[in-house]
Write an enzyme that holds these catalytic residues in place. Structure first.
Site, short mmCIF file in Angstrom:
data_model
loop_
_atom_site.label_atom_id
_atom_site.label_comp_id
_atom_site.label_asym_id
_atom_site.label_seq_id
_atom_site.Cartn_x
_atom_site.Cartn_y
_atom_site.Cartn_z
N ALA A 163 -79.39 -10.57 35.33
CA ALA A 163 -78.05 -10.00 35.48
C ALA A 163 -77.09 -10.49 34.40
CB ALA A 163 -77.49 -10.36 36.86
N LYS A 202 -80.98 -22.52 48.39
CA LYS A 202 -82.38 -22.54 47.93
C LYS A 202 -83.31 -22.80 49.13
CE LYS A 202 -83.80 -22.25 44.29
NZ LYS A 202 -84.18 -21.07 43.44
N TYR A 261 -75.54 -25.11 47.22
CA TYR A 261 -76.67 -24.71 46.35
C TYR A 261 -77.99 -25.05 47.02
CZ TYR A 261 -80.32 -25.30 42.82
OH TYR A 261 -81.52 -25.27 42.15
N PHE A 272 -82.06 -20.86 31.58
CA PHE A 272 -82.66 -22.03 30.90
C PHE A 272 -84.19 -22.07 31.09
CE2 PHE A 272 -83.46 -26.70 32.13
CZ PHE A 272 -84.06 -27.01 30.92
N THR A 311 -86.46 -26.04 44.24
CA THR A 311 -85.92 -27.32 43.78
C THR A 311 -86.23 -28.45 44.76
OG1 THR A 311 -83.82 -28.47 43.40
CG2 THR A 311 -83.74 -26.58 44.85
N ASP A 312 -86.22 -29.68 44.25
CA ASP A 312 -86.38 -30.83 45.14
C ASP A 312 -85.12 -31.09 45.98
OD1 ASP A 312 -84.70 -31.79 43.13
OD2 ASP A 312 -85.94 -33.54 42.63
N GLU A 313 -84.00 -30.42 45.62
CA GLU A 313 -82.75 -30.69 46.35
C GLU A 313 -82.81 -30.24 47.80
OE1 GLU A 313 -79.06 -30.20 44.46
OE2 GLU A 313 -79.84 -30.72 42.49
N ASP A 321 -79.64 -6.57 38.36
CA ASP A 321 -79.48 -7.54 39.44
C ASP A 321 -80.69 -7.49 40.38
OD1 ASP A 321 -78.44 -8.82 41.89
OD2 ASP A 321 -76.53 -8.73 40.82
N GLU A 326 -78.19 -18.70 41.22
CA GLU A 326 -77.06 -19.54 40.82
C GLU A 326 -77.59 -20.96 40.95
OE1 GLU A 326 -74.06 -18.81 39.70
OE2 GLU A 326 -74.38 -16.65 39.81
N PHE A 337 -87.13 -16.80 39.13
CA PHE A 337 -86.21 -17.88 38.74
C PHE A 337 -84.76 -17.54 39.08
CE2 PHE A 337 -89.64 -18.34 35.56
CZ PHE A 337 -89.83 -19.71 35.53
P1 NAD Z 1 -79.88 -20.96 35.03
O1 NAD Z 1 -78.60 -20.98 35.77
O2 NAD Z 1 -79.94 -21.49 33.64
O3 NAD Z 1 -80.43 -19.45 34.96
C1 NAD Z 1 -80.37 -18.57 36.05
C2 NAD Z 1 -80.59 -17.16 35.52
O4 NAD Z 1 -80.56 -16.26 36.64
C3 NAD Z 1 -79.51 -16.69 34.55
O5 NAD Z 1 -80.10 -16.09 33.41
C4 NAD Z 1 -78.70 -15.67 35.36
O6 NAD Z 1 -78.13 -14.66 34.55
C5 NAD Z 1 -79.78 -15.13 36.29
N1 NAD Z 1 -79.22 -14.55 37.51
C6 NAD Z 1 -78.28 -15.10 38.35
N2 NAD Z 1 -78.02 -14.25 39.36
C7 NAD Z 1 -78.81 -13.16 39.18
C8 NAD Z 1 -79.01 -11.96 39.91
N3 NAD Z 1 -78.33 -11.69 41.04
N4 NAD Z 1 -79.90 -11.05 39.45
C9 NAD Z 1 -80.60 -11.31 38.30
N5 NAD Z 1 -80.45 -12.41 37.56
C10 NAD Z 1 -79.57 -13.34 38.00
O7 NAD Z 1 -80.92 -21.68 35.97
P2 NAD Z 1 -82.18 -22.62 35.63
O8 NAD Z 1 -81.73 -23.99 35.49
O9 NAD Z 1 -82.96 -21.97 34.57
O10 NAD Z 1 -82.97 -22.51 37.02
C11 NAD Z 1 -83.90 -21.46 37.23
C12 NAD Z 1 -84.50 -21.60 38.62
O11 NAD Z 1 -85.15 -22.86 38.73
C13 NAD Z 1 -83.49 -21.55 39.75
O12 NAD Z 1 -84.04 -20.84 40.82
C14 NAD Z 1 -83.28 -23.02 40.12
O13 NAD Z 1 -82.92 -23.14 41.47
C15 NAD Z 1 -84.65 -23.58 39.85
N6 NAD Z 1 -84.69 -25.01 39.48
C16 NAD Z 1 -83.91 -25.48 38.46
C17 NAD Z 1 -84.02 -26.82 38.09
C18 NAD Z 1 -83.20 -27.40 36.97
O14 NAD Z 1 -83.23 -28.62 36.77
N7 NAD Z 1 -82.49 -26.62 36.20
C19 NAD Z 1 -84.90 -27.66 38.79
C20 NAD Z 1 -85.67 -27.14 39.84
C21 NAD Z 1 -85.56 -25.79 40.16
O1 DAU Z 2 -83.08 -31.61 41.24
C1 DAU Z 2 -83.21 -30.32 40.72
C2 DAU Z 2 -81.83 -29.76 40.46
O2 DAU Z 2 -81.34 -30.44 39.31
C3 DAU Z 2 -81.82 -28.26 40.23
O3 DAU Z 2 -82.22 -27.61 41.41
C4 DAU Z 2 -80.41 -27.78 39.85
O4 DAU Z 2 -80.44 -26.40 39.54
C5 DAU Z 2 -79.97 -28.55 38.63
O5 DAU Z 2 -78.63 -28.20 38.30
C6 DAU Z 2 -80.05 -30.06 38.88
O6 DAU Z 2 -79.06 -30.48 39.86
P1 DAU Z 2 -78.22 -31.83 39.66
O7 DAU Z 2 -76.98 -31.73 40.44
O8 DAU Z 2 -79.08 -33.03 39.87
O9 DAU Z 2 -77.94 -31.72 38.07
P2 DAU Z 2 -76.64 -32.00 37.19
O10 DAU Z 2 -77.07 -31.91 35.76
O11 DAU Z 2 -75.49 -31.16 37.61
O12 DAU Z 2 -76.31 -33.51 37.53
C7 DAU Z 2 -77.25 -34.54 37.32
C8 DAU Z 2 -76.62 -35.84 37.78
O13 DAU Z 2 -75.54 -36.15 36.89
C9 DAU Z 2 -76.00 -35.76 39.16
O14 DAU Z 2 -76.18 -37.00 39.83
C10 DAU Z 2 -74.53 -35.52 38.90
C11 DAU Z 2 -74.29 -36.24 37.59
N1 DAU Z 2 -73.25 -35.65 36.71
C12 DAU Z 2 -73.33 -34.33 36.42
C13 DAU Z 2 -72.38 -33.74 35.61
C14 DAU Z 2 -72.44 -32.26 35.31
C15 DAU Z 2 -72.26 -36.45 36.19
O15 DAU Z 2 -72.20 -37.66 36.42
N2 DAU Z 2 -71.31 -35.88 35.39
C16 DAU Z 2 -71.31 -34.54 35.09
O16 DAU Z 2 -70.39 -34.06 34.37
#
Ligand code: NAD
Ligand code: DAU
Length: 367
Positions: free
Chosen positions: A35, A164, A160, A12, A134-136, A60, A85, A82
Site C-alpha cells: 500500500a 500481531k 502493536y 524493510f 513477532t516475538d512481542e 491494500d 503497521e 509481511f
Molecule cells: P515496515 O513497516 O518496514 O514495512 C511494512 C510494509 O507493509 C510497508 O511497505 C507498508 O507500506 C506495507 N503495508 C502497511 N499496511 C499495508 C496494507 N494495508 N496493505 C498493503 N501493504 C501495507 O515493517 P517491517 O519491519 O519490514 O516488518 C515486516 C513484518 O515483519 C511485519 O509484519 C512485522 O510485524 C514483522 N516483524 C518485524 C520485525 C522487525 O524487527 N522489524 C521483527 C519481527 C517481525
Molecule cells: O521484537 C520484534 C519487534 O522489534 C518487531 O515486531 C517490531 O516491528 C519492531 O519495531 C521492533 O520493536 P521494538 O519496539 O523492540 O523496536 P524499536 O526499534 O522501536 O525499539 C528498540 C528498543 O529501543 C526498545 O526498547 C525501545 C528503544 N528505543 C527506541 C526508539 C525508537 C529508544 O530507546 N529510543 C528510540 O528513539
C-alpha cells in the site's frame, strides 16, 4: 517453480526478502503487493526492478477484489505476509491503523485465500500461506526468565503486539478450521539495510550523522534480541521449504543487548569511521566526530515508552534442530555493515525523512 505473492514487500524486511528470493530462486515469479504507507518505499525494490517475473502492485491487502484478481491471474501458490503497521510507538499514539491492517487486513487476506485456494476447481495443487510475526506477542521477560519458546503463552503489551497476536490466532484458526496450509514465524528485532529510520538502530545512526540528539528511552537498560535481516530472510525460506504445516517457529539471533550498549557501540563505530575517512567530516559537518568530539555526547535520556517491555529473548532451538537454521551474521559485523550501507545510501534515507517524518519525530520526541 513457485508463484510468490509478497505482501508488504516495499517495507524493510519485505524488500530484503524479495531481493533474497530473486537472487536464490531466479525462475520464480514474484508479485509484490504494498500500500506504500509512510514505511513502504519502492526505491528499496530497485535492485529487482528488471528481474524477469517480478512485478509491483500498489494496493491494500484489504482490497479483496484486487487480491482475488492477483491470486487468480498470477496463479499464486505461495504467500509471504509481511504487510503490517510495525512501529510500537506509533501504535501507542494511533492504534487505529494497527487494528485495520494487522487484524482486519490479515482476515481479509485469509478470506480471499480461502475462496481461491480452497473453494475453486482451478486452485493450485499445493499452496502455502506464511505469516510473518513477532516475538512481542509473548510479552516481557524478567532478567532470570527463560527465553520465549513456541509454547510461551501470549501476553502482548502494546497495541502493536496485540494486533500481531490477534493476526497469529486468526491464521492459526484458518489452518485448524479450514485446512489452509499455513506456517508462522515469530522473530526478534531485525536490523540492516532499508530499515525505516524510526526504529532504534537507523534512527540513532541518522541522528548521529546529522548532529541530532540520540533519544534513549528510560535508563536504556531494556534488552532486545537482535537478528541481521538477511538471517531472517533465510529463516523464513527454511520454514517455507522445510517447516511443518500448521507449525510456528521462533527465529532469533542469540544476541541479547541492552539499548544503551547498542547506542554506545553505534557512536564508537561512527567515531572510528570518521577517524579513518576525512571526507566524512566534510559531508556530515554536524556530527560531533567531524570536529573530533565523541559522538556519544549526543546521547539524551528521554521519557520512557508507556508499557515498555523490559526484555525479549528467543529460544530458537526448534528451528535450529528441526530445520537446521542458525544465524550467520554476528552483531558487530552486522552493525558495521548497516552503518556502511546508510553512509553509502544517503539519498535513500534523506528521501524518507520528508514532512510527515519530521512531524512524527516532533510529536514523538517532544519533551
Ligand atoms: P515496515 O513497516 O518496514 O514495512 C511494512 C510494509 O507493509 C510497508 O511497505 C507498508 O507500506 C506495507 N503495508 C502497511 N499496511 C499495508 C496494507 N494495508 N496493505 C498493503 N501493504 C501495507 O515493517 P517491517 O519491519 O519490514 O516488518 C515486516 C513484518 O515483519 C511485519 O509484519 C512485522 O510485524 C514483522 N516483524 C518485524 C520485525 C522487525 O524487527 N522489524 C521483527 C519481527 C517481525
Ligand atoms: O521484537 C520484534 C519487534 O522489534 C518487531 O515486531 C517490531 O516491528 C519492531 O519495531 C521492533 O520493536 P521494538 O519496539 O523492540 O523496536 P524499536 O526499534 O522501536 O525499539 C528498540 C528498543 O529501543 C526498545 O526498547 C525501545 C528503544 N528505543 C527506541 C526508539 C525508537 C529508544 O530507546 N529510543 C528510540 O528513539
Amino acid at each position: 517453480m513457485t508463484s510468490l505473492l509478497v505482501t508488504g514487500g516495499a517495507g524493510f524486511i519485505g524488500a530484503n526478502f524479495v531481493q533474497y528470493w530473486a537472487t536464490n530462486y531466479a525462475d520464480d515469479s514474484i508479485v509484490v503487493l504494498d500500500a506504500l504507507t509512510y514505511a513502504g518505499n519502492q526505491a528499496s525494490l530497485e535492485p529487482v526492478a528488471s528481474h524477469e517475473g517480478y512485478r509491483f502492485v500498489h494496493g491494500d491487502i484489504r482490497d479483496r477484489e484486487l487480491v482475488t484478481k492477483l491470486l487468480v491471474d498470477d496463479k499464486v501458490d505461495t504467500i509471504v505476509h509481511f504487510a503490517a503497521e510495525s512501529h510500537v510507538d506509533r501504535s501507542i499514539l494511533e492504534p487505529d491503523a494497527f487494528i485495520r491492517t494487522n487484524v482486519t487486513g490479515t482476515y481479509d487476506l485469509l478470506e480471499v485465500v480461502r475462496d481461491v485456494w480452497l473453494g475453486r476447481d482451478d486452485a493450485p495443487a499445493s499452496h502455502r500461506f506464511h505469516h510473518v510475526s513477532t516475538d512481542e506477542v509473548y510479552g516481557t521477560l524478567d532478567p532470570d526468565d527463560a527465553a520465549f519458546t513456541e509454547e510461551t503463552p501470549y501476553a502482548p503489551n502494546s497495541p502493536y503486539a496485540a494486533s500481531k497476536a490477534a493476526s497469529d490466532h486468526i491464521v492459526r484458526s484458518y489452518h485448524h478450521t479450514y485446512g489452509l496450509q499455513v506456517t508462522t514465524s515469530n522473530c526478534s528485532n531485525n536490523y540492516g539495510r532499508y530499515q525505516f529510520p524510526e526504529k532504534l538502530i537507523p534512527l540513532m545512526i541518522v541522528n548521529a550523522l546529522t548532529g541530532k540528539p540520540l533519544p534513549v528511552y528510560g535508563d536504556g537498560s531494556n534488552i532486545r534480541d537482535w537478528l541481521y535481516v538477511d538471517d531472517h530472510c533465510r529463516g523464513i525460506d527454511q520454514v517455507i521449504r522445510k517447516g511443518r504445516i500448521g507449525e510456528t517457529y521462533n527465529i532469533g539471533g542469540n544476541c541479547e543487548r541492552d539499548n544503551i550498549s547498542i547506542v554506545k557501540e553505534i557512536c564508537s563505530l561512527i567515531d572510528q569511521r570518521f577517524g579513518n575517512d576525512s571526507e566524512l567530516s566534510a559531508v556530515y559537518k554536524e556530527c560531533p566526530a567531524a570536529s573530533g568530539k565523541s559522538t556519544d555526547s549526543l546521547i539524551t535520556f528521554v521519557k520512557d515508552r508507556p508499557g515498555h517491555d523490559w526484555r525479549y529473548a528467543i529460544d530458537a532451538s526448534k528451528i535450529e534442530s528441526e530445520l537446521e537454521f542458525a544465524p550467520q551474521e554476528i552483531f558487530e559485523s552486522g552493525l558495521t555493515k548497516t552503518l556502511a550501507w546508510l553512509l553509502e545510501n544517503e539519498p535513500w534515507w534523506r528521501a524518507v525523512m520528508d514532512g510527515s517524518y519530521r512531524d512524527w519525530i516532533d510529536t514523538q520526541y517532544q519533551s
